[in-house]
Design a protein around this motif. Structure first.
Motif, PDB file in Angstrom:
ATOM      1  N   THR A   6      40.712  79.567  26.892  1.00 33.61           N
ATOM      2  CA  THR A   6      40.503  78.150  26.627  1.00 33.61           C
ATOM      3  C   THR A   6      41.850  77.459  26.490  1.00 33.61           C
ATOM      4  OG1 THR A   6      38.460  78.629  25.433  1.00 33.61           O
ATOM      5  CG2 THR A   6      39.445  76.478  25.051  1.00 33.61           C
ATOM      6  N   VAL A   7      41.960  76.293  27.100  1.00 31.71           N
ATOM      7  CA  VAL A   7      43.160  75.470  26.955  1.00 31.71           C
ATOM      8  C   VAL A   7      42.731  74.131  26.401  1.00 31.71           C
ATOM      9  CG1 VAL A   7      44.987  74.243  28.189  1.00 31.71           C
ATOM     10  CG2 VAL A   7      44.428  76.588  28.817  1.00 31.71           C
ATOM     11  N   ARG A  36      40.068  71.627  28.080  1.00 27.44           N
ATOM     12  CA  ARG A  36      39.756  70.389  27.363  1.00 27.44           C
ATOM     13  C   ARG A  36      40.991  69.496  27.330  1.00 27.44           C
ATOM     14  NH1 ARG A  36      34.956  71.019  24.344  1.00 27.44           N
ATOM     15  NH2 ARG A  36      34.206  73.143  24.522  1.00 27.44           N
ATOM     16  N   VAL A  37      40.799  68.259  27.766  1.00 22.10           N
ATOM     17  CA  VAL A  37      41.888  67.294  27.821  1.00 22.10           C
ATOM     18  C   VAL A  37      41.556  66.154  26.867  1.00 22.10           C
ATOM     19  CG1 VAL A  37      43.224  65.752  29.286  1.00 22.10           C
ATOM     20  CG2 VAL A  37      42.315  67.886  30.237  1.00 22.10           C
ATOM     21  N   TYR A  38      42.383  65.967  25.848  1.00 24.58           N
ATOM     22  CA  TYR A  38      42.219  64.877  24.886  1.00 24.58           C
ATOM     23  C   TYR A  38      43.202  63.784  25.261  1.00 24.58           C
ATOM     24  CZ  TYR A  38      39.344  68.011  22.221  1.00 24.58           C
ATOM     25  OH  TYR A  38      38.326  68.845  21.840  1.00 24.58           O
ATOM     26  N   ASP A  48      41.366  59.310  38.573  1.00 20.24           N
ATOM     27  CA  ASP A  48      40.059  59.683  38.038  1.00 20.24           C
ATOM     28  C   ASP A  48      40.057  61.159  37.666  1.00 20.24           C
ATOM     29  OD1 ASP A  48      39.481  61.236  40.326  1.00 20.24           O
ATOM     30  OD2 ASP A  48      38.364  59.631  41.279  1.00 20.24           O
ATOM     31  N   GLU A  49      39.000  61.595  37.013  1.00 25.20           N
ATOM     32  CA  GLU A  49      38.936  62.970  36.495  1.00 25.20           C
ATOM     33  C   GLU A  49      39.034  64.000  37.614  1.00 25.20           C
ATOM     34  OE1 GLU A  49      35.524  63.296  33.966  1.00 25.20           O
ATOM     35  OE2 GLU A  49      36.268  61.769  32.589  1.00 25.20           O
ATOM     36  N   ASP A  50      38.437  63.726  38.761  1.00 26.00           N
ATOM     37  CA  ASP A  50      38.498  64.679  39.875  1.00 26.00           C
ATOM     38  C   ASP A  50      39.935  64.888  40.353  1.00 26.00           C
ATOM     39  OD1 ASP A  50      35.763  65.149  39.893  1.00 26.00           O
ATOM     40  OD2 ASP A  50      35.371  63.544  41.335  1.00 26.00           O
ATOM     41  N   GLU A  51      40.728  63.826  40.349  1.00 26.97           N
ATOM     42  CA  GLU A  51      42.126  63.951  40.750  1.00 26.97           C
ATOM     43  C   GLU A  51      42.916  64.784  39.744  1.00 26.97           C
ATOM     44  OE1 GLU A  51      43.276  60.037  43.240  1.00 26.97           O
ATOM     45  OE2 GLU A  51      42.707  59.690  41.148  1.00 26.97           O
ATOM     46  N   VAL A  52      42.580  64.658  38.484  1.00 27.86           N
ATOM     47  CA  VAL A  52      43.231  65.470  37.447  1.00 27.86           C
ATOM     48  C   VAL A  52      42.896  66.942  37.663  1.00 27.86           C
ATOM     49  CG1 VAL A  52      43.355  65.956  34.979  1.00 27.86           C
ATOM     50  CG2 VAL A  52      43.256  63.589  35.782  1.00 27.86           C
ATOM     51  N   ILE A  62      35.543  76.643  36.082  1.00 27.23           N
ATOM     52  CA  ILE A  62      36.074  76.259  34.777  1.00 27.23           C
ATOM     53  C   ILE A  62      35.353  75.016  34.268  1.00 27.23           C
ATOM     54  CG2 ILE A  62      38.126  75.427  33.560  1.00 27.23           C
ATOM     55  CD1 ILE A  62      39.775  77.141  35.450  1.00 27.23           C
ATOM     56  N   ASN A  63      34.947  75.043  33.005  1.00 30.18           N
ATOM     57  CA  ASN A  63      34.342  73.877  32.359  1.00 30.18           C
ATOM     58  C   ASN A  63      35.456  72.941  31.926  1.00 30.18           C
ATOM     59  OD1 ASN A  63      31.670  74.950  32.407  1.00 30.18           O
ATOM     60  ND2 ASN A  63      32.247  76.278  30.709  1.00 30.18           N
ATOM     61  N   VAL A  64      35.462  71.724  32.488  1.00 35.19           N
ATOM     62  CA  VAL A  64      36.495  70.746  32.180  1.00 35.19           C
ATOM     63  C   VAL A  64      35.866  69.628  31.366  1.00 35.19           C
ATOM     64  CG1 VAL A  64      38.204  69.161  33.119  1.00 35.19           C
ATOM     65  CG2 VAL A  64      37.698  71.293  34.317  1.00 35.19           C
ATOM     66  N   HIS A  65      36.510  69.281  30.239  1.00 40.98           N
ATOM     67  CA  HIS A  65      36.023  68.234  29.352  1.00 40.98           C
ATOM     68  C   HIS A  65      37.144  67.233  29.118  1.00 40.98           C
ATOM     69  CE1 HIS A  65      32.697  70.947  28.316  1.00 40.98           C
ATOM     70  NE2 HIS A  65      33.629  71.881  28.275  1.00 40.98           N
TER      71      HIS A  65
END
Length: 74
Positions: A6-7, A36-38, A48-52, A62-65
Motif C-alpha cells: 500500500t502506498v 491512495r492519493v490525498y 484528470d485521475e486517469d492521466e495521474v 491496483i486499487n487507486v483512491h
C-alpha cells in the motif's frame, strides 16, 4: 521497496509533476495493491485521475483512491 502493498501519498497543491510520477517507477512494485492519493485541493483542471494513473504507470489491478481530506503523516 519493491514489495510495498500500500502506498499513501499526500500531494501539495493541485498539480502533479508528471516527470516525477514517471520516475517513481511504480510498475516495478509487483506486490502493490492499494494506491491512495490525498490532495490539498482538487486536481488541476487540465489533469484528470486517469492521466495521474498513467503517469505513475500503475497496472489496472491496483486499487487507486483519490481523496480530498486533511491527513497528517507522523
Amino acid at each position: 521497496m519493491d514489495n510495498l502493498c500500500t502506498v499513501w501519498m499526500k500531494l501539495k497543491g493541485n498539480a502533479i509533476d508528471m516527470g516525477e510520477a514517471t520516475r517513481a517507477r511504480f510498475e516495478n512494485k509487483t506486490q502493490l495493491r492499494d494506491f491512495r492519493v490525498y490532495l490539498d485541493g482538487d486536481l488541476d483542471e487540465d489533469l484528470d485521475e486517469d492521466e495521474v494513473i498513467q503517469a505513475f504507470n500503475l497496472p489496472s489491478s491496483i486499487n487507486v483512491h483519490f481523496c480530498n481530506a486533511d491527513f497528517e503523516f507522523k
